[in-house]
Design an enzyme around this catalytic site. Structure first.
Site, mmCIF file in Angstrom:
data_model
loop_
_atom_site.group_PDB
_atom_site.id
_atom_site.type_symbol
_atom_site.label_atom_id
_atom_site.label_comp_id
_atom_site.label_asym_id
_atom_site.label_seq_id
_atom_site.Cartn_x
_atom_site.Cartn_y
_atom_site.Cartn_z
ATOM 1 N N SER A 182 21.609 139.390 151.428
ATOM 2 C CA SER A 182 20.385 140.148 151.170
ATOM 3 C C SER A 182 19.213 139.273 151.611
ATOM 4 O O SER A 182 19.220 138.768 152.731
ATOM 5 C CB SER A 182 20.312 140.529 149.689
ATOM 6 O OG SER A 182 19.155 141.289 149.422
ATOM 7 N N HIS A 207 21.590 143.999 153.009
ATOM 8 C CA HIS A 207 20.647 144.956 152.422
ATOM 9 C C HIS A 207 19.550 145.233 153.455
ATOM 10 O O HIS A 207 18.826 144.319 153.845
ATOM 11 C CB HIS A 207 20.012 144.383 151.150
ATOM 12 C CG HIS A 207 20.980 144.275 150.012
ATOM 13 N ND1 HIS A 207 20.602 143.847 148.761
ATOM 14 C CD2 HIS A 207 22.302 144.545 149.908
ATOM 15 C CE1 HIS A 207 21.650 143.850 147.947
ATOM 16 N NE2 HIS A 207 22.696 144.256 148.627
ATOM 17 N N ASP A 220 24.803 141.744 143.708
ATOM 18 C CA ASP A 220 25.673 142.512 144.582
ATOM 19 C C ASP A 220 26.735 141.586 145.185
ATOM 20 O O ASP A 220 26.429 140.481 145.630
ATOM 21 C CB ASP A 220 24.855 143.171 145.702
ATOM 22 C CG ASP A 220 25.613 144.280 146.423
ATOM 23 O OD1 ASP A 220 26.716 144.636 145.966
ATOM 24 O OD2 ASP A 220 25.089 144.794 147.429
#
Length: 466
Positions: A28, A56, A148
């Protein structure tokens, strides 16, 4: 006669998939620099594996990630299109605004169901990777905020795969790798530039040829296994000698590949010299796949048929006793507690509910007692249950104290310590499949003794009392 709430009969366990490893890499914030370092460190020779990058991304902007990766690798780089077949020595990049899954060797794009900010595309892909590739699944968590990837790496390790995480000190944002490392299942904690060398060495040992143990004489392997069992028992107090040899063998071979140790005798020596590796092997033996309301159709049967039967004919205030054996990090135990609370509310009556949840893994029990889980559990819970039984807590969710107080979590070895008694329901899912025939024969009568005459036994998909 004890009732048996078993799951639908399953086919025998599939053999591990043949072919090449697939490496899922999740990142991310701060991920671009980590991807650059990773691919810059990839040797010139073909690695013999595929790489799937899950970053992401802003769904409103075209991604330049594929173009950036092409600068640092000579491998072909593809932005994923629906149905793209995965091939070794290629890099696949998730497009913006999609979830990604692997099914029958092809990448499938899905429209996200969660709003942006609540989506967990890395967990989503890692779970499908674990189910599809099993031992040949490899998950890597790089820089990023949040958690995540945490549930995904547990799924990969539960299927016998391998997991890496970026050293948190080297990240721009350490939330994701720190959360993954906090699970205790990460095999390597490295700088991104160091990962390719360890990855290729691991794959060479794990998949490049038959394990040395497979071509050694049987007595020699059995003798080495006995020594490993002795070392495990001496340090942890737990005896694995009557677990299924196939399960034990796969876990040992995986640990040998992590350390690039050629022969099982060499691994015995390494264990003797390295107490931390004895502990790591012990943890690997215990890793299983768990989750809230795992196998929803099974929990539906519990909710509609078994739970009402537990209360039938009992006066308000009566005691309901439940034992969850092999509870791991507590998700199944809390799922059962929620069902019991919901049923008492539905019949507008109050009972004394006692839930005992046990496991031999002290770390898992500590996690269960705290009752704090990553945001990715939202995928396994209805919005109503999430809102009702959990509170947001530091980037995750914590189960309400009213539910935690119903449970007593304790460290226990079901094989050698006395069971609970006078139980209305005993849940022992996916433990028997790891045990040899002799241990199974010992446990079933013990379960029978622990249950009331009209009690229910809840087993896993491919388990039975026969």
């Amino acid at each position: 006669m004890m009732g048996a709430a078993t799951e639908p009969a399953a086919l025998p366990e599939d053999p591990p998939p043949q072919g090449f490893p697939v490496v899922g890499i999740g990142a991310s914030a701060g991920g671009l620099a980590a991807f650059e370092a990773f691919f810059s460190g990839l040797p010139a020779a073909d690695p013999g594996m595929a790489f799937v990058l899950v970053q992401h991304l802003d769904p409103n902007h075209k991604s330049i990630l594929a173009d950036l990766i092409r600068r640092y690798t000579r491998l072909p780089v593809f932005e994923v299109e629906d149905g793209l077949v995965v091939r070794p020595n290629c890099v696949y990049v998730i497009p913006p605004g999609h979830d990604l899954a692997l099914l029958n060797g092809a990448l499938q794009l899905l429209e996200p169901t969660e709003p942006r900010g609540l989506r967990l595309p890395i967990d989503f892909f890692f779970r499908s990777l674990a189910q599809e590739q099993r031992e040949r699944a490899i998950g890597i968590v790089l820089s990023g905020t949040g958690s995540d990837g945490t549930q995904g790496v547990r799924a990969i390790k539960g299927e016998g795969g391998m997991v890496m995480a970026q050293n948190p000190a080297s990240t721009e944002f350490d939330g994701m790798p720190r959360s993954a490392i906090g699970t205790g299942v990460v095999d390597y904690e490295l700088l991104p530039a160091e990962m390719p060398e360890s990855l290729i060495a691991y794959a060479k040992h794990a998949f490049g040829k038959l394990p040395k143990s497979a071509i050694l004489p049987v007595p020699k392997v059995e003798n080495a296994l006995k020594k490993i069992f002795i070392l495990l028992r001496a340090q942890t107090g737990h005896d694995f000698s009557q677990y299924k040899p196939s399960t034990i063998g796969r876990r040992i071979e995986r640990r040998m590949a992590v350390h690039q140790i050629e022969g099982i005798d060499g691994y015995v020596k390494y264990l003797q010299q390295t107490p931390a590796e004895v502990e790591a092997l012990f943890r690997d033996m215990l890793i299983g796949v768990t989750g809230f309301f795992r196998d929803p159709e099974v929990f539906q049967v519990l909710e509609e048929k078994v739970i009402p039967a537990l209360f039938a004919g009992k006066s308000p205030g009566a005691v309901i006793r439940v034992w969850i054996a092999g509870c791991s990090t507590g998700e199944e135990a809390y799922s059962l507690a929620m069902l019991l609370v919901e049923h008492m509310e539905a019949i507008k009556a109050s009972f004394t509910v006692q839930l005992f949840a046990t496991d031999i893994d002290s770390r898992a029990i500590a996690t269960a007692r705290v009752g704090r889980y990553p945001v990715s559990i939202a995928a396994d819970l209805s919005p109503e249950r999430l809102a009702r039984f959990f509170t947001a807590d530091g980037g995750g969710y914590r189960i309400h104290k009213s539910i935690r107080d119903l449970l007593v979590f304790s460290e226990q070895d079901v094989i050698k310590e006395p069971p609970f008694s006078k139980l209305d329901l005993l849940s022992c899912r996916n433990l028997l499949i790891y045990l040899g025939a002799e241990l199974q024969k010992k446990l079933i009568p013990l379960f029978h003794f622990a249950l009331k005459p009209d009690g229910w036994l809840f087993l896993g998909t491919s388990e039975g009392v026969g």
